[in-house]
Design a protein around this motif. Structure first.
Motif, PDB file in Angstrom:
ATOM      1  N   THR A 119       0.761  -1.412  -0.163  1.00 28.39           N
ATOM      2  CA  THR A 119       0.027  -0.127  -0.070  1.00 28.39           C
ATOM      3  C   THR A 119       0.849   1.026   0.108  1.00 28.39           C
ATOM      4  OG1 THR A 119      -1.794   0.959   1.078  1.00 28.39           O
ATOM      5  CG2 THR A 119      -0.151   0.118   2.582  1.00 28.39           C
ATOM      6  N   GLY A 120       2.109   1.370   0.696  1.00 27.67           N
ATOM      7  CA  GLY A 120       2.873   2.553   0.611  1.00 27.67           C
ATOM      8  C   GLY A 120       2.091   3.687   1.195  1.00 27.67           C
ATOM      9  N   SER A 121       1.840   4.606   0.706  1.00 29.62           N
ATOM     10  CA  SER A 121       1.291   5.939   1.328  1.00 29.62           C
ATOM     11  C   SER A 121      -0.336   5.822   1.552  1.00 29.62           C
ATOM     12  CB  SER A 121       1.452   6.877   0.328  1.00 29.62           C
ATOM     13  OG  SER A 121       0.841   6.948  -0.890  1.00 29.62           O
ATOM     14  N   ASP A 134     -19.452   3.154   1.388  1.00 31.25           N
ATOM     15  CA  ASP A 134     -19.450   2.159   2.275  1.00 31.25           C
ATOM     16  C   ASP A 134     -18.518   1.005   2.001  1.00 31.25           C
ATOM     17  OD1 ASP A 134     -21.900   3.203   3.744  1.00 31.25           O
ATOM     18  OD2 ASP A 134     -23.144   2.377   2.074  1.00 31.25           O
ATOM     19  N   THR A 135     -17.561   1.307   1.314  1.00 31.49           N
ATOM     20  CA  THR A 135     -16.603   0.223   0.993  1.00 31.49           C
ATOM     21  C   THR A 135     -15.716   0.396   2.168  1.00 31.49           C
ATOM     22  OG1 THR A 135     -15.349   2.015  -0.431  1.00 31.49           O
ATOM     23  CG2 THR A 135     -16.754   0.426  -1.534  1.00 31.49           C
ATOM     24  N   LYS A 136     -14.709  -0.847   2.478  1.00 35.98           N
ATOM     25  CA  LYS A 136     -13.765  -1.087   3.109  1.00 35.98           C
ATOM     26  C   LYS A 136     -12.622  -1.483   2.634  1.00 35.98           C
ATOM     27  CE  LYS A 136     -16.804  -1.191   7.383  1.00 35.98           C
ATOM     28  NZ  LYS A 136     -17.053  -2.044   8.624  1.00 35.98           N
ATOM     29  N   ALA A 137     -11.497  -1.128   3.029  1.00 37.42           N
ATOM     30  CA  ALA A 137     -10.161  -1.776   2.667  1.00 37.42           C
ATOM     31  C   ALA A 137      -9.146  -2.165   3.728  1.00 37.42           C
ATOM     32  CB  ALA A 137      -9.429  -0.497   1.796  1.00 37.42           C
ATOM     33  N   VAL A 138      -8.467  -3.390   3.424  1.00 37.28           N
ATOM     34  CA  VAL A 138      -7.406  -3.908   4.149  1.00 37.28           C
ATOM     35  C   VAL A 138      -6.205  -3.260   3.348  1.00 37.28           C
ATOM     36  CG1 VAL A 138      -6.145  -5.898   5.077  1.00 37.28           C
ATOM     37  CG2 VAL A 138      -8.696  -5.552   5.347  1.00 37.28           C
ATOM     38  N   CYS A 139      -5.159  -3.066   4.138  1.00 36.02           N
ATOM     39  CA  CYS A 139      -3.955  -2.760   3.253  1.00 36.02           C
ATOM     40  C   CYS A 139      -2.772  -3.288   3.721  1.00 36.02           C
ATOM     41  CB  CYS A 139      -4.032  -0.851   3.385  1.00 36.02           C
ATOM     42  SG  CYS A 139      -5.088  -0.112   2.797  1.00 36.02           S
ATOM     43  N   THR A 140      -1.783  -3.869   3.050  1.00 39.69           N
ATOM     44  CA  THR A 140      -0.661  -4.251   3.525  1.00 39.69           C
ATOM     45  C   THR A 140       0.511  -3.829   3.289  1.00 39.69           C
ATOM     46  OG1 THR A 140      -0.371  -5.933   1.860  1.00 39.69           O
ATOM     47  CG2 THR A 140      -1.905  -6.466   3.310  1.00 39.69           C
ATOM     48  N   ASP A 141       1.630  -3.863   4.157  1.00 37.74           N
ATOM     49  CA  ASP A 141       2.753  -3.352   3.518  1.00 37.74           C
ATOM     50  C   ASP A 141       3.990  -4.069   4.457  1.00 37.74           C
ATOM     51  OD1 ASP A 141       4.045  -0.797   1.732  1.00 37.74           O
ATOM     52  OD2 ASP A 141       5.385  -1.498   2.805  1.00 37.74           O
ATOM     53  N   LYS A 145       7.051   1.883   8.511  1.00 33.88           N
ATOM     54  CA  LYS A 145       7.308   3.152   8.490  1.00 33.88           C
ATOM     55  C   LYS A 145       6.338   3.783   7.538  1.00 33.88           C
ATOM     56  CE  LYS A 145      12.088   4.141  10.113  1.00 33.88           C
ATOM     57  NZ  LYS A 145      13.276   4.196   9.657  1.00 33.88           N
ATOM     58  N   ALA A 146       6.147   2.840   6.409  1.00 34.69           N
ATOM     59  CA  ALA A 146       5.094   3.035   5.326  1.00 34.69           C
ATOM     60  C   ALA A 146       3.728   3.224   5.720  1.00 34.69           C
ATOM     61  CB  ALA A 146       5.149   2.361   4.150  1.00 34.69           C
ATOM     62  N   LEU A 147       3.477   2.010   6.704  1.00 35.95           N
ATOM     63  CA  LEU A 147       2.275   2.011   7.493  1.00 35.95           C
ATOM     64  C   LEU A 147       1.740   3.172   8.126  1.00 35.95           C
ATOM     65  CD1 LEU A 147       2.124  -1.755   8.153  1.00 35.95           C
ATOM     66  CD2 LEU A 147       0.777  -0.811   6.316  1.00 35.95           C
ATOM     67  N   ALA A 148       2.854   3.831   8.801  1.00 33.23           N
ATOM     68  CA  ALA A 148       2.549   4.855   9.633  1.00 33.23           C
ATOM     69  C   ALA A 148       2.187   5.944   8.828  1.00 33.23           C
ATOM     70  CB  ALA A 148       3.700   5.182  10.245  1.00 33.23           C
ATOM     71  N   GLU A 161     -11.900   4.690   9.822  1.00 31.49           N
ATOM     72  CA  GLU A 161     -12.684   3.659  10.105  1.00 31.49           C
ATOM     73  C   GLU A 161     -12.868   2.658   9.123  1.00 31.49           C
ATOM     74  OE1 GLU A 161     -13.428   3.553  13.595  1.00 31.49           O
ATOM     75  OE2 GLU A 161     -12.430   5.640  13.459  1.00 31.49           O
ATOM     76  N   ARG A 162     -12.890   3.203   7.697  1.00 33.22           N
ATOM     77  CA  ARG A 162     -13.030   2.209   6.782  1.00 33.22           C
ATOM     78  C   ARG A 162     -11.693   1.483   6.173  1.00 33.22           C
ATOM     79  NH1 ARG A 162     -15.679   5.981   2.760  1.00 33.22           N
ATOM     80  NH2 ARG A 162     -15.498   4.125   1.112  1.00 33.22           N
ATOM     81  N   ALA A 163     -10.455   1.846   6.854  1.00 27.95           N
ATOM     82  CA  ALA A 163      -9.433   1.159   6.461  1.00 27.95           C
ATOM     83  C   ALA A 163      -8.453   0.371   7.511  1.00 27.95           C
ATOM     84  CB  ALA A 163      -8.463   2.253   5.605  1.00 27.95           C
ATOM     85  N   GLU A 164      -7.954  -0.603   7.469  1.00 28.13           N
ATOM     86  CA  GLU A 164      -7.235  -1.538   8.387  1.00 28.13           C
ATOM     87  C   GLU A 164      -5.676  -1.823   7.744  1.00 28.13           C
ATOM     88  OE1 GLU A 164      -7.212  -5.906  10.443  1.00 28.13           O
ATOM     89  OE2 GLU A 164      -8.875  -5.282   9.085  1.00 28.13           O
ATOM     90  N   PHE A 165      -4.792  -1.380   8.215  1.00 25.79           N
ATOM     91  CA  PHE A 165      -3.467  -1.269   7.862  1.00 25.79           C
ATOM     92  C   PHE A 165      -2.664  -2.481   8.758  1.00 25.79           C
ATOM     93  CE2 PHE A 165      -4.978   2.793   7.372  1.00 25.79           C
ATOM     94  CZ  PHE A 165      -4.595   3.018   5.932  1.00 25.79           C
ATOM     95  N   ILE A 166      -2.007  -3.672   7.785  1.00 27.07           N
ATOM     96  CA  ILE A 166      -1.421  -4.611   8.172  1.00 27.07           C
ATOM     97  C   ILE A 166       0.018  -4.809   7.912  1.00 27.07           C
ATOM     98  CG2 ILE A 166      -1.383  -7.122   8.271  1.00 27.07           C
ATOM     99  CD1 ILE A 166      -4.416  -7.229   7.973  1.00 27.07           C
ATOM    100  N   HIS A 167       0.955  -5.024   8.976  1.00 26.03           N
ATOM    101  CA  HIS A 167       2.317  -5.047   8.519  1.00 26.03           C
ATOM    102  C   HIS A 167       2.426  -6.720   8.190  1.00 26.03           C
ATOM    103  CE1 HIS A 167       6.626  -6.095  10.061  1.00 26.03           C
ATOM    104  NE2 HIS A 167       6.610  -5.066   8.888  1.00 26.03           N
ATOM    105  N   THR A 168       2.975  -7.114   6.966  1.00 31.30           N
ATOM    106  CA  THR A 168       3.047  -8.206   6.391  1.00 31.30           C
ATOM    107  C   THR A 168       3.873  -8.269   5.228  1.00 31.30           C
ATOM    108  OG1 THR A 168       2.018 -10.476   5.910  1.00 31.30           O
ATOM    109  CG2 THR A 168       0.951  -8.383   5.393  1.00 31.30           C
ATOM    110  N   ASP A 169       4.410  -9.558   4.835  1.00 32.78           N
ATOM    111  CA  ASP A 169       5.069  -9.397   3.628  1.00 32.78           C
ATOM    112  C   ASP A 169       4.073 -10.089   2.474  1.00 32.78           C
ATOM    113  OD1 ASP A 169       6.602 -10.324   1.631  1.00 32.78           O
ATOM    114  OD2 ASP A 169       7.620 -11.886   2.363  1.00 32.78           O
TER     115      ASP A 169
END
Length: 280
Positions: A119-121, A134-141, A145-148, A161-169
């Motif tokens: 996801t980067g930025s 009403d869409t939701k997203a899961v974003c990985t990186d 530091k990018a997730l921050a 409230e509609r986006a979740e960020f996950i640290h993963t390969d």
């Protein structure tokens, strides 16, 4: 020094070191320092800079002379009509990537779930959320530091409230979750090509987000192979590609019988830019 003199001085310094669009960059940095708009140059060219403004402007011009991208100097970049916080930990959102968002929005309906890999930025997923309901997203990186930065952008845009960020390969944990759309702008530049790129890219943008291994296709192979475990039937995989990778990525998808409706989409310059495929 007045406004016009400062501007012309900035252009001269940037032009001498071969900066493309020296006039635009000099103006953007001057507007940033003086908290002015584009019209100031025409309406108030004799406006005197304070000693601090002059000193700060010279410092920013020096950074740009060193080929640091303007977006990193300013700390933000416009994308899809939205303003995103950026720094050296994330790729600078480019207009080419807007083609990916526009293609995703063609297939995005209200209430859908989106998975954004690398996801980067956060510019891709957050733009999709901003222009849908009403869409939701899961974003990985893989980069904390990018997730921050992505998390900060979600807060600034009112989409936290509609986006979740996950640290993963690459992929999130396999917990049975499925998505209607999977989007990605993965690292796709061949390792030995990176050193031939402009200094703004090779010396400042995060190598982790650029390097696609020997042939630039490493991440596409992983995504094509694993994404069916995350897509609903008739869900779409949409990825940005390099201008010369359309046929190669299309063949990866065609060799996997789990995909159909495979198409390479060109950008506004006529270059291959996005590959789309539907999962059976």
């Amino acid at each position: 020094m007045n406004y016009k003199e400062a501007y012309e001085n900035g252009i001269n310094k940037l032009s001498r070191v071969g900066i493309p669009d020296a006039g635009l960059d000099a103006r953007l940095l001057l507007e940033y320092v003086c908290n002015t708009s584009h019209s100031t140059l025409y309406a108030h060219p004799d406006k005197e800079l304070t000693e601090k403004e002059e000193k700060d402007y010279e410092a920013l011009i020096a950074r740009r002379e060193g080929r640091e991208p303007v977006a990193y100097i300013l700390g933000n970049q416009d994308f899809m009509g939205l303003n995103f916080r950026v720094n050296e930990n994330v790729l600078i959102p480019e207009q080419d990537t807007e083609n990916l968002v526009e293609e995703a929005l063609r297939f995005c309906e209200d209430g859908m779930r989106v998975l954004d890999l690398c996801t980067g930025s956060g510019c891709i997923a957050l733009s999709i959320l901003n222009f849908s309901n009403d869409t939701k997203a899961v974003c990985t990186d893989i980069s904390d530091k990018a997730l921050a930065i992505a998390t900060e952008n979600s807060e600034r845009l009112g989409l936290k409230e509609r986006a979740e960020f996950i640290h993963t390969d690459l992929f999130p944990p396999k917990d049975g979750s499925r998505y209607d759309l999977v989007v990605s702008n993965p690292p796709y530049i061949a390792s030995d090509v990176i050193e031939t790129l402009a200094p703004e890219v090779k010396d400042f943008e995060p190598r982790l987000a650029l390097d696609g291994d020997d042939d630039g296709l490493s991440f596409y192979r992983r995504i094509v192979n694993e994404v069916p475990e995350y897509l609903y039937s008739n869900g779409y995989l949409i990825m940005e590609i390099g201008y010369d990778q359309g046929q190669a990525v299309k063949e990866l998808l065609e060799q996997d019988e789990r995909y159909h409706d495979i198409e390479v989409i060109k950008d506004y310059s006529g270059n291959d830019r996005v590959v789309r495929a539907c999962f059976y």
